[in-house]
Motif scaffolding. Structure first.
Motif, PDB file in Angstrom:
ATOM      1  N   MET A   1       0.836  -1.193   0.000  1.00 21.31           N
ATOM      2  CA  MET A   1       0.000   0.000   0.000  1.00 21.31           C
ATOM      3  C   MET A   1       0.873   1.247   0.000  1.00 21.31           C
ATOM      4  O   MET A   1       1.853   1.338   0.727  1.00 21.31           O
ATOM      5  CB  MET A   1      -0.903  -0.005   1.240  1.00 21.31           C
ATOM      6  CG  MET A   1      -1.989   1.055   1.221  1.00 21.31           C
ATOM      7  SD  MET A   1      -3.361   0.612   0.153  1.00 21.31           S
ATOM      8  CE  MET A   1      -4.116  -0.707   1.125  1.00 21.31           C
ATOM      9  N   THR A   2       0.515   2.229  -0.821  1.00 19.97           N
ATOM     10  CA  THR A   2       1.282   3.472  -0.887  1.00 19.97           C
ATOM     11  C   THR A   2       0.988   4.360   0.321  1.00 19.97           C
ATOM     12  O   THR A   2       0.074   4.102   1.098  1.00 19.97           O
ATOM     13  CB  THR A   2       0.958   4.245  -2.173  1.00 19.97           C
ATOM     14  OG1 THR A   2      -0.447   4.553  -2.204  1.00 19.97           O
ATOM     15  CG2 THR A   2       1.330   3.417  -3.397  1.00 19.97           C
ATOM     16  N   LEU A   3       1.764   5.429   0.457  1.00 17.78           N
ATOM     17  CA  LEU A   3       1.619   6.352   1.584  1.00 17.78           C
ATOM     18  C   LEU A   3       0.300   7.102   1.511  1.00 17.78           C
ATOM     19  O   LEU A   3      -0.262   7.313   0.440  1.00 17.78           O
ATOM     20  CB  LEU A   3       2.775   7.353   1.606  1.00 17.78           C
ATOM     21  CG  LEU A   3       4.188   6.769   1.682  1.00 17.78           C
ATOM     22  CD1 LEU A   3       5.212   7.893   1.776  1.00 17.78           C
ATOM     23  CD2 LEU A   3       4.334   5.809   2.852  1.00 17.78           C
ATOM     24  N   HIS A   4      -0.157   7.531   2.694  1.00 18.76           N
ATOM     25  CA  HIS A   4      -1.455   8.207   2.728  1.00 18.76           C
ATOM     26  C   HIS A   4      -1.599   9.136   3.934  1.00 18.76           C
ATOM     27  O   HIS A   4      -2.006  10.280   3.802  1.00 18.76           O
ATOM     28  CB  HIS A   4      -2.567   7.156   2.738  1.00 18.76           C
ATOM     29  CG  HIS A   4      -3.930   7.713   3.035  1.00 18.76           C
ATOM     30  ND1 HIS A   4      -4.551   8.605   2.192  1.00 18.76           N
ATOM     31  CD2 HIS A   4      -4.772   7.514   4.074  1.00 18.76           C
ATOM     32  CE1 HIS A   4      -5.738   8.927   2.700  1.00 18.76           C
ATOM     33  NE2 HIS A   4      -5.890   8.280   3.843  1.00 18.76           N
ATOM     34  N   ASP A   5      -1.241   8.647   5.119  1.00 25.30           N
ATOM     35  CA  ASP A   5      -1.503   9.393   6.350  1.00 25.30           C
ATOM     36  C   ASP A   5      -0.284  10.156   6.842  1.00 25.30           C
ATOM     37  O   ASP A   5       0.850   9.731   6.620  1.00 25.30           O
ATOM     38  CB  ASP A   5      -1.963   8.436   7.468  1.00 25.30           C
ATOM     39  CG  ASP A   5      -3.316   7.836   7.154  1.00 25.30           C
ATOM     40  OD1 ASP A   5      -4.228   8.603   6.795  1.00 25.30           O
ATOM     41  OD2 ASP A   5      -3.461   6.611   7.258  1.00 25.30           O
TER      42      ASP A   5
END
Length: 265
Positions: free
Chosen positions: A71-75
């Motif tokens: 999963m790629t970065l988000h938060d």
């Protein structure tokens, strides 16, 4: 170590370079992570700010090498939006190169010049094979492995997740999930939500909704409160929303449930 582009020779063993991009996370609009596709390497090099990822907080110099299924970065922590250099490679063979998912840039003093050169050379349309070789070789030579603390963090989170569950059962207050996850629990919202579902087989929102309906059922049977009062006590926005949620969970209306189960007739 950075390899001067003019000294590189085409060896054609690196993945194919598709994109070089500088991304600045916004505090004004929401965006979602995505799952990296097969045979793709999606590199995010943290240049500034901070990132919350899988229960940890990372800062400048952290390198995320996302391959198939990652999963790629988000938060990010409140008021600390992150900035990253994105490198997208295609035809990536994870078994052949085996880059660590999370690492650290070896020499932080060289990071800014690497970012500048990568962006400039890509937008000047430098020979793509040569640029891919330069960027991929520089990445591999400057990547230090971060010690794996996932096991300890997951053990800690396994204990804390019951605190989260108890918090969801406090119907006297609403929960801002974003703020609660980052500030009070210390984990990214996406990671905390995923781990909660692993533990209880239900997402946090659905857990809280189910608990509210269970509380409403108990009040319908054991109290003489009106249905409107029960709706308010279980924190529903209005009576219509309460009726709709109650029927979806129980298959019957609150009034029908009370008539069938209550001794207060």
């Amino acid at each position: 170590m950075i390899f001067p582009l003019e000294n590189m020779k085409k060896r054609q063993y690196s993945p194919r370079l598709a994109v070089v991009y500088y991304f600045r996370a916004s505090t004004r609009c929401a965006f979602s992570p995505f799952v990296v596709q097969r045979n793709t390497l999606y590199v995010e090099i943290l240049v500034g700010g901070a990132v919350c990822y899988e229960g940890n907080t990372y800062r400048r110099g952290t390198v995320f090498c996302h391959a198939a299924g990652d999963m790629t970065l988000h938060d990010f922590p409140k008021n600390q939006p992150y900035r990253v250099l994105l490198l997208l490679f295609e035809n990536y063979d994870r078994k052949k190169w085996n880059l660590p998912h999370i690492g650290q840039w070896r020499h932080l003093a060289s990071l800014d010049s690497f970012v500048h050169d990568a962006l400039e050379d890509f937008h000047l349309k430098t020979d793509p094979e040569l640029l891919a070789e330069y960027l991929f070789t520089s990445l591999r030579q400057n990547l230090l492995v971060v010690p794996d603390i996932t096991v300890d963090r997951r053990a800690e989170l396994a204990r804390e997740i019951f605190v989260v569950r108890d918090k969801l059962e406090h119907l006297d207050e609403d929960i801002n999930w974003q703020e609660f996850s980052l500030v009070r629990a210390g984990y990214s919202p996406v990671y905390l939500r995923t781990f909660f579902k692993e533990q209880f087989n239900i997402p946090p929102y659905q857990y809280r909704l189910r608990y509210r309906i269970q509380t409403a059922c108990k009040l319908l049977v054991e109290s003489t409160l009106s249905i409107r009062e029960i709706s308010e006590k279980t924190r529903f926005r209005n009576l219509e929303t309460f009726y709709r949620a109650f029927k979806k969970q129980t298959g019957t209306t609150p009034a029908q449930y009370r008539r069938k189960n209550s001794s207060h007739q």
